[in-house]
Scaffold this motif. Structure first.
Motif, PDB file in Angstrom:
ATOM      1  N   TYR A 119       0.823  -1.208   0.000  1.00 25.13           N
ATOM      2  CA  TYR A 119       0.000   0.000   0.000  1.00 25.13           C
ATOM      3  C   TYR A 119       0.861   1.264   0.000  1.00 25.13           C
ATOM      4  N   VAL A 120       1.894   1.268   0.824  1.00 25.90           N
ATOM      5  CA  VAL A 120       2.738   2.466   0.916  1.00 25.90           C
ATOM      6  C   VAL A 120       3.484   2.690  -0.404  1.00 25.90           C
ATOM      7  N   CYS A 121       3.986   1.624  -0.999  1.00 25.62           N
ATOM      8  CA  CYS A 121       4.672   1.762  -2.292  1.00 25.62           C
ATOM      9  C   CYS A 121       3.718   2.307  -3.360  1.00 25.62           C
ATOM     10  N   MET A 122       2.462   1.870  -3.317  1.00 18.61           N
ATOM     11  CA  MET A 122       1.479   2.382  -4.268  1.00 18.61           C
ATOM     12  C   MET A 122       1.209   3.860  -4.017  1.00 18.61           C
ATOM     13  N   HIS A 123       1.129   4.246  -2.742  1.00 18.67           N
ATOM     14  CA  HIS A 123       0.959   5.661  -2.416  1.00 18.67           C
ATOM     15  C   HIS A 123       2.117   6.492  -2.984  1.00 18.67           C
ATOM     16  N   ARG A 124       3.330   5.971  -2.849  1.00 15.21           N
ATOM     17  CA  ARG A 124       4.502   6.711  -3.353  1.00 15.21           C
ATOM     18  C   ARG A 124       4.432   6.848  -4.875  1.00 15.21           C
ATOM     19  N   ALA A 125       3.949   5.808  -5.548  1.00 10.89           N
ATOM     20  CA  ALA A 125       3.797   5.902  -7.008  1.00 10.89           C
ATOM     21  C   ALA A 125       2.770   6.969  -7.373  1.00 10.89           C
ATOM     22  N   VAL A 126       1.670   7.033  -6.631  1.00 13.76           N
ATOM     23  CA  VAL A 126       0.644   8.044  -6.883  1.00 13.76           C
ATOM     24  C   VAL A 126       1.205   9.448  -6.640  1.00 13.76           C
ATOM     25  N   ILE A 127       1.969   9.608  -5.555  1.00 11.34           N
ATOM     26  CA  ILE A 127       2.578  10.912  -5.252  1.00 11.34           C
ATOM     27  C   ILE A 127       3.446  11.366  -6.420  1.00 11.34           C
ATOM     28  N   ARG A 128       4.270  10.450  -6.940  1.00 11.92           N
ATOM     29  CA  ARG A 128       5.171  10.829  -8.031  1.00 11.92           C
ATOM     30  C   ARG A 128       4.395  11.158  -9.309  1.00 11.92           C
ATOM     31  N   LEU A 129       3.309  10.431  -9.576  1.00  9.95           N
ATOM     32  CA  LEU A 129       2.518  10.743 -10.760  1.00  9.95           C
ATOM     33  C   LEU A 129       1.858  12.112 -10.635  1.00  9.95           C
ATOM     34  N   LEU A 130       1.291  12.384  -9.448  1.00  9.12           N
ATOM     35  CA  LEU A 130       0.684  13.702  -9.241  1.00  9.12           C
ATOM     36  C   LEU A 130       1.729  14.804  -9.311  1.00  9.12           C
ATOM     37  N   SER A 131       2.959  14.475  -8.939  1.00  8.75           N
ATOM     38  CA  SER A 131       4.048  15.450  -9.011  1.00  8.75           C
ATOM     39  C   SER A 131       4.578  15.600 -10.425  1.00  8.75           C
ATOM     40  N   GLU A 134       2.968  26.350  -4.173  1.00 10.25           N
ATOM     41  CA  GLU A 134       3.616  25.093  -3.796  1.00 10.25           C
ATOM     42  C   GLU A 134       2.641  23.925  -3.714  1.00 10.25           C
ATOM     43  N   ARG A 135       1.340  24.210  -3.679  1.00 10.95           N
ATOM     44  CA  ARG A 135       0.360  23.135  -3.493  1.00 10.95           C
ATOM     45  C   ARG A 135      -0.202  22.593  -4.806  1.00 10.95           C
ATOM     46  N   ILE A 136       0.189  23.129  -5.951  1.00 14.03           N
ATOM     47  CA  ILE A 136      -0.330  22.569  -7.200  1.00 14.03           C
ATOM     48  C   ILE A 136       0.457  21.311  -7.541  1.00 14.03           C
ATOM     49  N   THR A 137      -0.139  20.452  -8.358  1.00  9.87           N
ATOM     50  CA  THR A 137       0.538  19.218  -8.751  1.00  9.87           C
ATOM     51  C   THR A 137       1.490  19.490  -9.909  1.00  9.87           C
ATOM     52  N   GLY A 138       2.389  18.546 -10.145  1.00 12.37           N
ATOM     53  CA  GLY A 138       3.304  18.665 -11.274  1.00 12.37           C
ATOM     54  C   GLY A 138       2.566  18.687 -12.598  1.00 12.37           C
ATOM     55  N   ARG A 139       1.465  17.922 -12.670  1.00  8.96           N
ATOM     56  CA  ARG A 139       0.656  17.912 -13.888  1.00  8.96           C
ATOM     57  C   ARG A 139       0.059  19.300 -14.139  1.00  8.96           C
ATOM     58  N   GLN A 140      -0.461  19.913 -13.084  1.00 10.51           N
ATOM     59  CA  GLN A 140      -1.022  21.248 -13.238  1.00 10.51           C
ATOM     60  C   GLN A 140       0.047  22.267 -13.646  1.00 10.51           C
ATOM     61  N   ARG A 141       1.246  22.113 -13.098  1.00 17.83           N
ATOM     62  CA  ARG A 141       2.323  23.051 -13.450  1.00 17.83           C
ATOM     63  C   ARG A 141       2.669  22.941 -14.941  1.00 17.83           C
ATOM     64  N   ARG A 142       2.673  21.740 -15.491  1.00 20.32           N
ATOM     65  CA  ARG A 142       2.925  21.570 -16.924  1.00 20.32           C
ATOM     66  C   ARG A 142       1.848  22.309 -17.738  1.00 20.32           C
ATOM     67  N   ALA A 143       0.592  22.132 -17.336  1.00 21.76           N
ATOM     68  CA  ALA A 143      -0.513  22.773 -18.054  1.00 21.76           C
ATOM     69  C   ALA A 143      -0.397  24.295 -17.977  1.00 21.76           C
ATOM     70  N   LEU A 144      -0.084  24.797 -16.792  1.00 27.87           N
ATOM     71  CA  LEU A 144       0.047  26.249 -16.622  1.00 27.87           C
ATOM     72  C   LEU A 144       1.161  26.818 -17.495  1.00 27.87           C
ATOM     73  N   GLN A 145       2.257  26.062 -17.644  1.00 23.00           N
ATOM     74  CA  GLN A 145       3.341  26.523 -18.509  1.00 23.00           C
ATOM     75  C   GLN A 145       2.879  26.629 -19.959  1.00 23.00           C
ATOM     76  N   ILE A 146       2.046  25.680 -20.399  1.00 16.89           N
ATOM     77  CA  ILE A 146       1.521  25.733 -21.767  1.00 16.89           C
ATOM     78  C   ILE A 146       0.608  26.950 -21.927  1.00 16.89           C
ATOM     79  N   TRP A 147      -0.258  27.197 -20.922  1.00 14.62           N
ATOM     80  CA  TRP A 147      -1.138  28.364 -20.999  1.00 14.62           C
ATOM     81  C   TRP A 147      -0.326  29.655 -21.049  1.00 14.62           C
ATOM     82  N   LEU A 148       0.731  29.697 -20.233  1.00 15.16           N
ATOM     83  CA  LEU A 148       1.565  30.895 -20.198  1.00 15.16           C
ATOM     84  C   LEU A 148       2.195  31.142 -21.574  1.00 15.16           C
TER      85      LEU A 148
END
Length: 773
Positions: free
Chosen positions: A417-429, A619-633
């Motif tokens: 379970y913890v390893c899966m949580h870490r995978a989810v954290i990295r994907l969201l990042s 600091e609270r946005i996800t890595g995925r959101q940061r990629r999208a924001l860069q495209i919008w910018l």
């Protein structure tokens, strides 16, 4: 010459004065001694003591089973010229044993009697002579053989020996705890390991052991001994059921508590857990704290949070449903109850405040250092709360603490379970490469789980499919949605994973099927998560983003406007630095969706680039959101004539995507990327950089760079905008108000639009646009 006759010949021609044959039942000892007695014309004795005086000078003594320690005077044996003795392993003859030690007697063991490999009658991968004449394919013969094993080999074993035999037959041959295994004629020992190479003998021995255990459980004084032996051998579930079967509920609860109690479900699996809880009577189940909490845990795992709340309220009072009261200093609750209450908070619609975090860490200080399971559960819950708040660094630190505790507890499923949580954290990042490493580690631990856990296997499949999607392989995620979604959604799932699933699933369906299929997917989640206010809120936000992806911007704005949140269009359009300070996940998500809407509708709006930069700095946005924001910018910068800045932002974005192996956020922003990448100056600049070139090639392979309807038909920006509003069902009057032009100007643009599309009217233009989107 038969096998027995050959052995008899060896004994008869041996020069030794005393010969001892020690072997199991069924090895042919008695037949051998009778053959020897006949050849040597010896006196044959099968009593517990040898005769004092006989006429013949040779004694053949077949000591009967169960004789224990046999008293034998040395002078009696010395009165014979020659003595041949056969005994079982549990028979002791002190004087003869001493003679063998000093070399005055010759000993033969089981291997002496065992059939050699080249003998035709050897059967069932064993040299046990008894088997040579048995047909174990016959059911009646198997039943008799099982009874024989029980009577001849198991009846006198100690409880720990009996359990050790069961463990070996159940596949635990290399377990170092099996040093209590008694010798058997069909065991094989090699390199310090005991095994039973014959599957059929292993199965029949298992039946015999189980039958002997059941026989002993009929005696009240034997049941606790058997249960304790099972418990010590790691067979806690069987031990508990053994005590339940004879009505010993209090000892059964004690063993259940020692085996993990509330968290025992992760050691034995939900099926065994449910059987154990069902084995307790209603009175003790309603009164004993461990059983009440365990039944509540089972309800949580089945998605029945309301049932869990009622169980603890009935047993501990209504105040026990309030986390602030439970974790208050001096609250009258046990450490075990607090541990369960913390786990239950994961499934509840509760916002974790800083004050709540402080109280939870006070509870951590109460836990003994060696309480590995409770400490692991604490950190596992805390990391879930950190993920919800997008505090990924703190979540990963909590995950490392949970891993340490769960590994110490030796429960593979919890480590999984913890390893899966870490995978989810990295994907969201936004880091798919590291997520893949955590997923591989999770797979290794899941392989060590000893029971079937299809729900957890589906969790692994989902995250694996999402990582594949990030790498440009959508078919894996689409297959999961088609094959396993309903079972996944109906089973117990962490809220953070539900959010994760609805985001990836809706994006995949939107990109590779249609907006309608993506919205239908979200509607199915509404059905399964109707009890959760927060998840309903997330589904609405996700639906708005899907509508934006499908060029239904008007519908998306209406959906966002209907949401009850202080973050609305007016707030977003007025905010700059406030966007960098948002901390609540739901507010960030709403602001993100509204900002995307504004970028599409008014990219030339003053200060819009500052607003996007402020959001990127959060600091609270996800890595995925940061990629999208860069495209919008980059999109806004290009629209406002700052091409050099736009290219620099895009290059940083592509470099980051290449470094982390993440391209799915780029796919979702294709509406903005298509215009950016259609500019020759931007494209040539990006092709000069290696990482950007590789990412662009992958985007091309996943259809992000396909020509738009505007490019194919030569529509102007204003005409393309009007076509999108048409597809959303807007009237001419609404289009005029939205674009700030007159209705006559709208009609002028519509005439040009129909001509370029080759259409005769509004309905046909909408059909063409949807077919090409």
């Amino acid at each position: 010459m038969s096998h027995i006759e050959r052995l008899a010949e060896q004994i008869c021609t041996s020069p030794a004065g005393v010969i001892i044959v020690t072997a199991f039942a069924g090895m042919g000892k008695s037949l051998l001694l009778k053959t020897v007695a006949r050849r040597l014309h010896a006196h044959y004795c099968d009593s517990t003591e040898p005769p004092a005086v006989v006429a013949k000078r040779v004694l053949v003594w077949d000591i009967p089973a169960g004789s224990g320690v046999v008293a034998c005077e040395p002078d009696v044996l010395r009165s014979f010229d020659r003595v041949v003795i056969a005994r079982r392993h549990d028979v002791e003859i002190p004087y003869v044993t001493r003679m063998a030690l000093y070399g005055e007697a010759v000993s033969f063991g089981d291997d002496f009697l065992r059939l050699p490999p080249d003998v035709a009658e050897r059967r069932y991968q064993s040299g046990w002579p008894l088997l040579a004449g048995l047909d174990l394919d016959d059911e009646a013969t198997r039943d008799r053989f099982v009874s024989y094993l029980g009577f001849e080999f198991l009846r006198d074993l100690k409880p720990e020996q009996l359990v050790a035999c069961r463990s070996l037959c159940d596949g635990a041959a290399s377990d170092p705890t099996l040093n209590a295994i008694p010798p058997m004629p069909f065991w094989e020992v090699e390199g310090g390991r005991t095994t039973c190479p014959s599957p059929i003998l292993r199965d029949l021995m298992l039946k015999a052991v189980d039958a002997e255990i059941e026989r002993r459980l009929q005696f009240d004084d034997a049941a606790p001994l058997i249960a304790e032996a099972l418990h010590q051998a790691g067979q806690s579930a069987r031990a508990i059921r053994a005590l339940q079967s004879v009505g010993l509920e209090e000892p059964a609860v004690r063993l259940f508590t020692e085996a993990g109690g509330v968290l025992h479900i992760h050691s034995e699996g939900p099926e065994a857990y449910g059987e154990i809880l069902a084995g307790f009577g209603p009175e003790i189940a309603a009164s004993h704290e461990t059983l009440v909490l365990s039944n509540a845990m089972r309800a949580l795992k089945q998605g029945q949070t309301g049932t869990a709340r009622k169980l603890i309220a009935d047993r501990f009072g209504r105040q026990s449903t309030d986390p602030m009261a439970v974790f208050a200093r001096g609250a009258p609750y046990s450490i075990t109850f607090k541990g369960f209450r913390l786990v239950m908070m994961i499934y509840e619609d509760i916002v974790i405040t800083e004050a709540m975090f402080e109280r939870l860490y006070d509870y951590l200080n109460e836990l003994p250092l060696d309480a590995a399971l409770l400490r692991g559960s604490f950190y596992n819950a805390i990391l879930e709360f950190y993920i919800r708040q997008r505090r990924f660094n703190e979540a990963d630190m909590a995950a490392l603490q949970a891993l340490s505790s769960y590994r110490a507890a030796g429960i593979p499923l919890l480590v999984f379970y913890v390893c899966m949580h870490r995978a989810v954290i990295r994907l969201l990042s936004g880091d798919a490469l590291t997520a893949r490493e955590h997923l591989a580690e999770a797979e290794r631990y899941f392989a060590a789980v000893t029971f079937d856990s299809p729900a957890d296997e589906r969790i692994w499949r989902l995250v694996s499919a999402c990582i594949a999607y990030e790498d440009g392989h959508p078919h894996v995620l689409i297959a999961f949605i088609n094959d396993a979604f309903d079972k996944f959604a109906q089973s117990e799932t962490w809220p953070s994973l539900v959010e994760f699933a609805l985001h990836y699933g809706s994006q995949a369906l939107s990109e590779h099927f249609s907006t309608i299929s993506a919205l239908g997917f979200l509607d199915r989640w509404r059905l399964h998560q109707s009890h959760s206010r927060h998840l309903r809120f997330m589904i609405e936000i996700r639906a708005a983003l899907v509508m934006q992806n499908g060029n239904r911007w008007n519908d998306a704005a209406a959906t966002l406007s209907a949401m009850q949140s202080r973050i609305n269009r007016t707030w977003v359009e007025a905010a700059v630095d406030e966007l960098s300070r948002l901390s609540m996940r739901d507010e960030i998500e709403v602001a993100f969706a509204w900002l995307r809407q504004v970028v599409h509708e008014r990219p030339e709006r003053p200060y819009l680039d500052r607003q996007i930069n402020a959001m990127i700095a959060n600091e609270r946005i996800t890595g995925r959101q940061r990629r999208a924001l860069q495209i919008w910018l980059a999109y806004v910068l290009k629209r406002t004539g700052r091409l050099t800045e736009a290219r620099a932002v895009l290059q940083r974005m592509f470099d980051g995507a290449g470094r982390t192996g993440t391209i799915a956020p780029l796919q979702e922003e294709r509406r903005f990327l298509q215009e950016l990448m259609g500019d020759g100056r931007i494209e040539s600049f990006l092709y000069a950089a290696g990482p950007a070139r590789r990412i662009m090639r992958r985007l091309s392979e996943t259809r992000v760079r396909g020509r738009t309807i505007e490019q194919e038909s030569g529509l102007s920006r204003r005409e393309a905008r009007i076509l999108l509003l048409l597809c959303e069902g807007a009237s001419n009057k609404f289009i005029a108000l939205r674009l700030g032009i007159s209705e006559s100007t709208v009609k002028f643009h519509l005439t040009n639009l129909y001509r370029k599309l080759g259409c005769g009217g509004r309905r046909e233009a909408i059909a063409v646009a949807r077919a090409r989107s």
